[in-house]
Design a protein around this motif. Structure first.
Motif, mmCIF file in Angstrom:
data_model
loop_
_atom_site.group_PDB
_atom_site.id
_atom_site.type_symbol
_atom_site.label_atom_id
_atom_site.label_comp_id
_atom_site.label_asym_id
_atom_site.label_seq_id
_atom_site.Cartn_x
_atom_site.Cartn_y
_atom_site.Cartn_z
ATOM 1 N N ASN A 167 2.002 6.363 0.515
ATOM 2 C CA ASN A 167 1.070 7.129 -0.318
ATOM 3 C C ASN A 167 0.805 6.510 -1.681
ATOM 4 O O ASN A 167 0.181 7.134 -2.540
ATOM 5 C CB ASN A 167 1.576 8.560 -0.487
ATOM 6 C CG ASN A 167 1.294 9.422 0.728
ATOM 7 O OD1 ASN A 167 0.153 9.810 0.976
ATOM 8 N ND2 ASN A 167 2.329 9.693 1.523
ATOM 9 N N GLU A 169 -1.327 4.414 -3.987
ATOM 10 C CA GLU A 169 -2.743 4.058 -3.925
ATOM 11 C C GLU A 169 -3.031 2.662 -4.465
ATOM 12 O O GLU A 169 -4.109 2.119 -4.250
ATOM 13 C CB GLU A 169 -3.568 5.088 -4.700
ATOM 14 C CG GLU A 169 -3.522 6.483 -4.090
ATOM 15 C CD GLU A 169 -4.323 7.483 -4.894
ATOM 16 O OE1 GLU A 169 -4.701 7.134 -6.047
ATOM 17 O OE2 GLU A 169 -4.559 8.591 -4.398
ATOM 18 N N SER A 170 -2.097 2.084 -5.204
ATOM 19 C CA SER A 170 -2.330 0.771 -5.800
ATOM 20 C C SER A 170 -1.102 -0.103 -5.599
ATOM 21 O O SER A 170 0.008 0.394 -5.410
ATOM 22 C CB SER A 170 -2.623 0.901 -7.301
ATOM 23 O OG SER A 170 -1.461 1.342 -7.991
#
Length: 328
Positions: A167, A169-170
């Motif tokens: 999870n 995102e980057s």
């Protein structure tokens, strides 16, 4: 000065003595005091108010190497006490402090841990005043440590860690998560890391812990891969290891890291995800897998082994297996 000293003793003993004993004690005291010189140990406080003494105490703590966060917490906690009383520090009694702690607990619904932390800060302040001869006796000495029940704190399972990775995102957030999983460093140590502190060949980095103590921590191959991928995407020239997404690409702070982890935890449906949970997880897993406690202590940068034991829980399933093995 001698007469004041003698009268103070006589007044305190008066309820316990008859007239003959009182006269006898008076004679003995005066004879004994003729042979000694008495001076007042307490310094003159007429030119020093409570808040000046507080600043002097905080300066002493800064010289001792206390962190900025610790100094701020000391100032806030003691400031509240001093603002709540019209007494000078040399007039504050044990009962005053007990009442203050009781009121604070009731008004703020504070936990036992919070109250004991406040008590420890008061003890440090009044001990310093006693050592520096501003007061005769530390009034906190008679206030005992607050007993707290031991709470088994949660750690992150292997499944939790995989979900958190998924999870992110980057690549930056993934590198942060991997570094915390692999090293168990404090969030303050993480945000202070510079790129130059990393040695990718040895998979290690130098961190500066509490009291500016320096130690080496180690990361695994997966962390190395994600860190290199993150750094290869960077276009800024900031020496910090982790920076913000937007210009001017400032060093990421503690609040920024905590906020990102909280969001990742929310997306992962995992409660209370924060940097310290990774640290506790590393300590627990290391001990469960057989790492000597002294090595875990060094890895975490603890000066006392008791602190390491406090962080590390023994996995209950391992206790069950050991019971079957050794007891049947």
């Amino acid at each position: 000065m001698k007469s004041i000293f003698a009268m103070d003793i006589l007044n305190k003993m008066d309820p316990f003595l008859n007239q003959g004993q009182y006269l006898q004690l008076t004679t003995v005291l005066l004879d004994a005091l003729n042979e000694v010189e008495i001076t007042d140990r307490t310094k003159d406080l007429t030119d020093l108010d409570n808040f000046k003494l507080l600043e002097m105490f905080l300066s002493a703590k800064e010289i001792e190497g206390r962190s900025d966060n610790t100094i701020r917490f000391y100032r806030l906690t003691i400031n509240r006490l001093l603002k709540s009383t019209d007494k000078r520090v040399d007039q504050i009694t044990t009962e005053d402090l007990r009442q203050y702690l009781t009121n604070h607990q009731c008004e703020n619904n504070s936990s036992k841990t919070t109250i004991d932390n406040i008590r420890r800060i008061f003890s440090s302040f009044f001990s310093w005043l006693e050592d520096e001869d501003y007061i005769l006796k530390n009034p906190v000495k008679r206030i005992h440590r607050v007993k707290k029940g031991k709470v088994v704190k949660e750690i992150l399972t292997d499944e939790n860690l995989e979900v958190l990775r998924d999870n992110c995102e980057s690549i930056r957030d993934l590198a942060i998560v991997e570094l915390l999983i692999s090293t168990g460093i404090r969030v303050g140590e993480l945000v202070n890391l510079n790129i130059s502190d990393l040695n990718f060949n040895e998979r290690e980095c130098v961190v500066f812990g509490k009291g500016e103590s320096e130690r080496v921590v180690y990361f695994d191959a997966r962390t190395k891969i994600h860190l290199i991928e993150y750094l290869n995407q960077r276009t800024d020239e900031n020496p910090a290891l982790f920076v913000s997404f937007r210009k001017p690409y400032k060093r990421l702070g503690i609040n920024g890291v905590e906020s990102r982890l909280k969001n990742i935890g929310f997306k992962s449906n995992i409660s209370n995800v924060h940097p310290h949970k990774f640290r506790r997880t590393l300590a627990t897993n290391a001990i469960d897998k057989g790492m000597p406690i002294e090595q875990v202590q060094k890895l975490l940068g603890h000066t006392k082994i008791d602190t390491t034991m406090h962080y590390a829980m023994v996995n209950q399933n391992n206790v069950k297996i050991a019971h079957k093995k050794f007891i049947g």
